[in-house]
Design a protein around this motif. Structure first.
Motif, PDB file in Angstrom:
ATOM      1  N   LYS A   1      -2.432  -0.472 -14.013  1.00  0.00           N
ATOM      2  CA  LYS A   1      -1.446  -0.372 -15.088  1.00  0.00           C
ATOM      3  C   LYS A   1      -0.010  -0.313 -14.588  1.00  0.00           C
ATOM      4  CE  LYS A   1      -4.321   1.815 -18.591  1.00  0.00           C
ATOM      5  NZ  LYS A   1      -4.494   3.006 -19.432  1.00  0.00           N
ATOM      6  N   ASP A   2       0.218   0.367 -13.468  1.00  0.00           N
ATOM      7  CA  ASP A   2       1.589   0.590 -12.997  1.00  0.00           C
ATOM      8  C   ASP A   2       1.638   0.610 -11.463  1.00  0.00           C
ATOM      9  OD1 ASP A   2       4.305   1.115 -13.063  1.00  0.00           O
ATOM     10  OD2 ASP A   2       4.079   3.227 -13.576  1.00  0.00           O
ATOM     11  N   PRO A   3       1.244  -0.496 -10.792  1.00  0.00           N
ATOM     12  CA  PRO A   3       1.158  -0.489  -9.333  1.00  0.00           C
ATOM     13  C   PRO A   3       2.487  -0.279  -8.605  1.00  0.00           C
ATOM     14  CG  PRO A   3       0.932  -2.716 -10.155  1.00  0.00           C
ATOM     15  CD  PRO A   3       0.917  -1.802 -11.349  1.00  0.00           C
ATOM     16  N   TYR A   4       3.593  -0.623  -9.242  1.00  0.00           N
ATOM     17  CA  TYR A   4       4.892  -0.458  -8.587  1.00  0.00           C
ATOM     18  C   TYR A   4       5.615   0.799  -9.063  1.00  0.00           C
ATOM     19  CZ  TYR A   4       3.923  -5.157  -7.088  1.00  0.00           C
ATOM     20  OH  TYR A   4       3.320  -6.255  -6.530  1.00  0.00           O
TER      21      TYR A   4
ATOM     22  N   TYR B   1       8.720  -4.082   8.333  1.00  0.00           N
ATOM     23  CA  TYR B   1       9.052  -4.400   6.936  1.00  0.00           C
ATOM     24  C   TYR B   1       9.424  -5.863   6.778  1.00  0.00           C
ATOM     25  CZ  TYR B   1       9.169   0.471   5.338  1.00  0.00           C
ATOM     26  OH  TYR B   1       8.839   1.747   4.993  1.00  0.00           O
ATOM     27  N   GLU B   2      10.010  -6.449   7.817  1.00  0.00           N
ATOM     28  CA  GLU B   2      10.477  -7.833   7.756  1.00  0.00           C
ATOM     29  C   GLU B   2       9.328  -8.819   7.537  1.00  0.00           C
ATOM     30  OE1 GLU B   2      12.757  -8.438  11.334  1.00  0.00           O
ATOM     31  OE2 GLU B   2      14.037  -6.713  10.894  1.00  0.00           O
ATOM     32  N   SER B   3       8.104  -8.444   7.927  1.00  0.00           N
ATOM     33  CA  SER B   3       6.969  -9.357   7.800  1.00  0.00           C
ATOM     34  C   SER B   3       6.228  -9.211   6.464  1.00  0.00           C
ATOM     35  CB  SER B   3       5.978  -9.128   8.949  1.00  0.00           C
ATOM     36  OG  SER B   3       5.393  -7.844   8.840  1.00  0.00           O
ATOM     37  N   LEU B   4       6.647  -8.261   5.623  1.00  0.00           N
ATOM     38  CA  LEU B   4       5.978  -8.041   4.349  1.00  0.00           C
ATOM     39  C   LEU B   4       6.380  -9.089   3.316  1.00  0.00           C
ATOM     40  CD1 LEU B   4       6.323  -4.161   3.961  1.00  0.00           C
ATOM     41  CD2 LEU B   4       4.380  -5.468   4.833  1.00  0.00           C
ATOM     42  N   LEU B   5       5.454  -9.401   2.426  1.00  0.00           N
ATOM     43  CA  LEU B   5       5.748 -10.315   1.329  1.00  0.00           C
ATOM     44  C   LEU B   5       6.369  -9.552   0.166  1.00  0.00           C
ATOM     45  CD1 LEU B   5       2.363 -12.254   1.199  1.00  0.00           C
ATOM     46  CD2 LEU B   5       4.521 -13.088   2.121  1.00  0.00           C
ATOM     47  N   THR B   6       7.202 -10.223  -0.594  1.00  0.00           N
ATOM     48  CA  THR B   6       7.697  -9.650  -1.841  1.00  0.00           C
ATOM     49  C   THR B   6       6.552  -9.719  -2.855  1.00  0.00           C
ATOM     50  OG1 THR B   6       8.446 -11.766  -2.712  1.00  0.00           O
ATOM     51  CG2 THR B   6      10.054 -10.479  -1.391  1.00  0.00           C
ATOM     52  N   PRO B   7       6.610  -8.943  -3.927  1.00  0.00           N
ATOM     53  CA  PRO B   7       5.563  -9.053  -4.956  1.00  0.00           C
ATOM     54  C   PRO B   7       5.432 -10.486  -5.484  1.00  0.00           C
ATOM     55  CG  PRO B   7       6.855  -7.075  -5.324  1.00  0.00           C
ATOM     56  CD  PRO B   7       7.540  -7.848  -4.225  1.00  0.00           C
TER      57      PRO B   7
ATOM     58  N   ALA C   1       6.162 -13.352  -3.863  1.00  0.00           N
ATOM     59  CA  ALA C   1       5.559 -14.207  -2.839  1.00  0.00           C
ATOM     60  C   ALA C   1       4.060 -13.935  -2.721  1.00  0.00           C
ATOM     61  CB  ALA C   1       6.245 -13.997  -1.496  1.00  0.00           C
ATOM     62  N   TYR C   2       3.674 -12.673  -2.872  1.00  0.00           N
ATOM     63  CA  TYR C   2       2.258 -12.318  -2.821  1.00  0.00           C
ATOM     64  C   TYR C   2       1.516 -12.937  -4.007  1.00  0.00           C
ATOM     65  CZ  TYR C   2      -1.994  -9.545  -2.469  1.00  0.00           C
ATOM     66  OH  TYR C   2      -3.291  -9.145  -2.362  1.00  0.00           O
ATOM     67  N   ALA C   3       2.078 -12.843  -5.203  1.00  0.00           N
ATOM     68  CA  ALA C   3       1.458 -13.424  -6.400  1.00  0.00           C
ATOM     69  C   ALA C   3       1.299 -14.934  -6.234  1.00  0.00           C
ATOM     70  CB  ALA C   3       2.288 -13.097  -7.638  1.00  0.00           C
ATOM     71  N   GLU C   4       2.314 -15.579  -5.679  1.00  0.00           N
ATOM     72  CA  GLU C   4       2.250 -17.025  -5.462  1.00  0.00           C
ATOM     73  C   GLU C   4       1.144 -17.371  -4.470  1.00  0.00           C
ATOM     74  OE1 GLU C   4       5.044 -20.497  -3.519  1.00  0.00           O
ATOM     75  OE2 GLU C   4       6.022 -18.862  -4.594  1.00  0.00           O
ATOM     76  N   LYS C   5       1.025 -16.594  -3.423  1.00  0.00           N
ATOM     77  CA  LYS C   5      -0.005 -16.826  -2.422  1.00  0.00           C
ATOM     78  C   LYS C   5      -1.399 -16.679  -3.026  1.00  0.00           C
ATOM     79  CE  LYS C   5      -1.026 -15.609   2.312  1.00  0.00           C
ATOM     80  NZ  LYS C   5      -0.588 -14.911   3.502  1.00  0.00           N
ATOM     81  N   ILE C   6      -1.589 -15.691  -3.870  1.00  0.00           N
ATOM     82  CA  ILE C   6      -2.877 -15.483  -4.516  1.00  0.00           C
ATOM     83  C   ILE C   6      -3.194 -16.643  -5.455  1.00  0.00           C
ATOM     84  CG2 ILE C   6      -4.094 -14.045  -6.203  1.00  0.00           C
ATOM     85  CD1 ILE C   6      -2.713 -11.636  -4.967  1.00  0.00           C
ATOM     86  N   GLN C   7      -2.199 -17.085  -6.206  1.00  0.00           N
ATOM     87  CA  GLN C   7      -2.415 -18.197  -7.141  1.00  0.00           C
ATOM     88  C   GLN C   7      -2.835 -19.467  -6.410  1.00  0.00           C
ATOM     89  OE1 GLN C   7       1.196 -18.444  -9.402  1.00  0.00           O
ATOM     90  NE2 GLN C   7       0.636 -16.753 -10.742  1.00  0.00           N
TER      91      GLN C   7
END
Length: 68
Positions: free
Chosen positions: A31-34, A50-56, A58-64
């Protein structure tokens, strides 16, 4: 049935806080992950990770795209 599994973090470090609210309300993860659905807070060993982490986004795009 309650079950647990290992949690693999994208950063190396020390867990400094655990969200106890999830014990009573695990649905917060979806319901409220962020917001209220956070799992743990980590004190990173190397903040440069931190520099290697995806933004939310970019992560959503990768999953799609189905890219793992």
């Amino acid at each position: 049935v309650k079950a647990t599994s290992p949690y693999y973090a994208p950063l190396s470090g020390k867990v400094v806080e655990v969200n106890k609210d999830l014990e009573a309300s695990p649905e917060l993860l979806n319901k409220d992950p962020y917001g209220k659905g956070w799992i743990i807070k980590i004190e990173p060993v190397d903040p440069r990770e931190y520099e290697s982490l995806l933004t939310p986004e970019a992560y959503a795009e990768k999953i799609q795209k189905g890219v793992h």
